[in-house]
Design an enzyme around this catalytic site. Sequence first.
Site: not given
Length: 222
Positions: A103, A105
């Site tokens: 991921k 973010h």
Amino acid sequence: MASNLRQEFIHFAVDAGVLKFGSFVTKAGRTSPYFFNAGLFNDGANLGRIADFYAQTLIDSGIEFDMLFGPAYKGITLASATAVALARKGRNVPFAYNRKEAKDHGEGGSIVGAKLAGKVVIIDDVISAGTSVRESVEMIRAAGATPCAVLIALDRMERSGKDDALSAHSAAQEVGLAYDMPVAAIANLNDLFDYLSVAEAGEQLSQYKDAVEQYRQRYGAV
């Protein structure tokens, strides 16, 4: 773990439709007389029950550990549920799991849950090629923690490789040798065969005993 608990697990898996008998083609291309699919532990009651089996097996094993890790995807649910079951048994430990894709973010990264630290037990359903274990070991070591054991539901006890070049060891044994750590299982192929050999299995399932024995003689590891 006591043999009666192993038999209890086999009986539970059959009743839940997770362990089935018939004719199934495995990932290795073999025709197996049985098939185990932990993905079918898909309701709250069954998930809670299998988590209890995982937790008790881990406790009975005597393995020293600090936390659990569940490889995506099946291992995510199994590790988290096992952590809940362990807490109910008086052993509250953290757990973590990985994403298939990192991921970029929020918290970022590919690991979700507690920080990987100390001695980590990898929780999965079965070991086939050992790919998820290898990836898990790499992630755990990269975080500075120590993979200390693998805990699976069913050890098929099958020699890996092609029919004309079978390994001397099962997939689970090869993982243990490769990473110098124990591989524990709630139950194994021998327990499954023992279950088919008793009256409790019933005539409908007992008919598969010979097929399972032939399969074990052909592919089974010592």
